[in-house]
Design an enzyme around this catalytic site. Structure first.
Site, PDB file in Angstrom:
ATOM      1  N   CYS A 163      48.567  13.965  65.151  1.00 32.15           N
ATOM      2  CA  CYS A 163      49.955  14.162  64.725  1.00 32.15           C
ATOM      3  C   CYS A 163      50.645  12.844  64.371  1.00 32.15           C
ATOM      4  CB  CYS A 163      50.751  14.917  65.787  1.00 32.15           C
ATOM      5  SG  CYS A 163      50.670  14.183  67.420  1.00 32.15           S
ATOM      6  N   HIS A 197      53.093  14.646  70.936  1.00 29.93           N
ATOM      7  CA  HIS A 197      53.362  15.173  69.597  1.00 29.93           C
ATOM      8  C   HIS A 197      54.416  14.365  68.854  1.00 29.93           C
ATOM      9  CE1 HIS A 197      53.203  17.969  66.350  1.00 29.93           C
ATOM     10  NE2 HIS A 197      54.490  18.243  66.432  1.00 29.93           N
ATOM     11  N   ASN A 229      57.324  18.841  60.333  1.00 28.05           N
ATOM     12  CA  ASN A 229      56.440  18.984  61.485  1.00 28.05           C
ATOM     13  C   ASN A 229      55.078  19.497  61.028  1.00 28.05           C
ATOM     14  OD1 ASN A 229      55.221  19.612  63.974  1.00 28.05           O
ATOM     15  ND2 ASN A 229      57.173  20.207  64.884  1.00 28.05           N
TER      16      ASN A 229
END
EC number: 3.4.19.12
Length: 316
Positions: A14, A119, A134
């Protein structure tokens, strides 16, 4: 929104997705971020060695794993900061005293990166509109100017650390197009895998191989989930906020809990609600079984009493 670059989640990369979505292109790979992390590790080792290579502190440091990356693909805020430095960009903690004293409306910024535990994701302005990029979503999510401040406040409440991006971002096609036109979003993107999870849930409930008790239990549990979800939604200020809370909670599922030098280590309010929900489900399921057992015992007792009476009754 086809012109917007949106790198979707792959493994635990991520941090890479966050950077590439921010810069709107495939600017960084895991190999390049690992090289930055190794350089930071070496710089830390050299500083520790200045105190003496025979010291207990230095030997302990050498035995510890890297704090800048791990085998899963996690990279620290220092790695991200150095990667952005290549492009002349810097990051400032959103809720720091230094930044808050500036009293800048978030809509006047260019981008934010957000972190909770492992994250990372990007929120960026393209043209005159804001988008949640995202990597856990199936596509970019449009955020209105009026909702941006509430969006960021909700993230902070959930335990996210937010960083403001300062400097000149590289030119990109999406920014050029959206300067002369605005987009509308009829349907918000879902979380990756959400549709498949819902289909599997339906299949498991309707599977003829399940016993009647199992299907009944699934239905009872589903009703409890719906009731709990409705009770939470009723407390939300608006539909967008409810959607956001659900998305954030899902995006954090499955994460481990290593230390991250991102600023905030506060536990998420959403995580506590999930724990309470699980406990409530266990309690109600136990109450359901207790009721079923009591009804079954009462039925057997009544049947046995009826048989005994019929066997002793004199004939007419």
């Amino acid at each position: 929104m086809e012109s917007i670059f949106h790198e979707k989640q792959e493994g635990s990369l991520c941090a890479q997705h966050c950077l590439n979505n921010l810069l709107q292109g495939e600017y960084f790979s895991p190999v390049e971020l690992s090289a930055i992390a190794q350089q930071l590790d070496e710089e830390e080792r050299v500083r520790m060695a200045e105190g003496g290579v025979q010291t207990e502190e230095y030997r302990t440091f050498l035995q510890q794993p890297s704090g800048n990356m791990d085998d899963s693909g996690f990279f620290s805020i220092q790695v991200i900061s150095n990667a952005l430095g290549v492009w002349g960009l810097e990051i400032i903690l959103f809720n720091s005293r230094e930044y808050q004293q500036l009293r800048i409306d978030p809509i006047h910024e260019k981008a934010f990166i957000c972190n909770y535990k492992e994250h990372w994701f990007t929120v960026r302005k393209l043209g005159q509109q804001w988008f949640n990029l995202n990597s856990l979503l199936t596509g970019p999510e449009l955020i209105s100017d009026t909702y941006l401040a509430l969006f960021l406040a909700q993230l902070q409440q959930e335990g996210y650390s937010i960083f403001v991006i300062r400097g000149s971002l590289p030119e990109c096609e999406a920014d050029q197009i959206l300067r002369i036109m605005r987009v509308e979003q009829q349907q918000r993107p879902k979380l990756i895998g959400e549709d498949e999870a819902q289909r599997m849930s339906v299949q498991q409930t309707s599977d003829p191989g399940h016993t009647a008790d199992e299907v009944l239990l699934d239905e009872d549990e589903e009703e409890l989930r719906k009731a709990l979800a409705l009770s939470r939604q009723g407390m939300e200020v608006e539909d967008e906020e409810a959607d956001l809370r659900r998305a954030i909670q899902l995006s954090m599922q499955g994460g481990s809990d290593p230390a991250v030098t991102a600023g905030s280590s506060q536990e998420s309010g959403g995580s506590e609600e999930q724990a309470l929900t699980a406990e409530e489900l266990r309690r109600r399921r136990q109450a359901y079984f207790d009721r079923q057992q009591a009804q079954s015992s009462a039925h057997h007792s009544s049947s046995a009493g009826g048989e005994k009476d019929s066997g002793t009754k004199p004939s007419q």
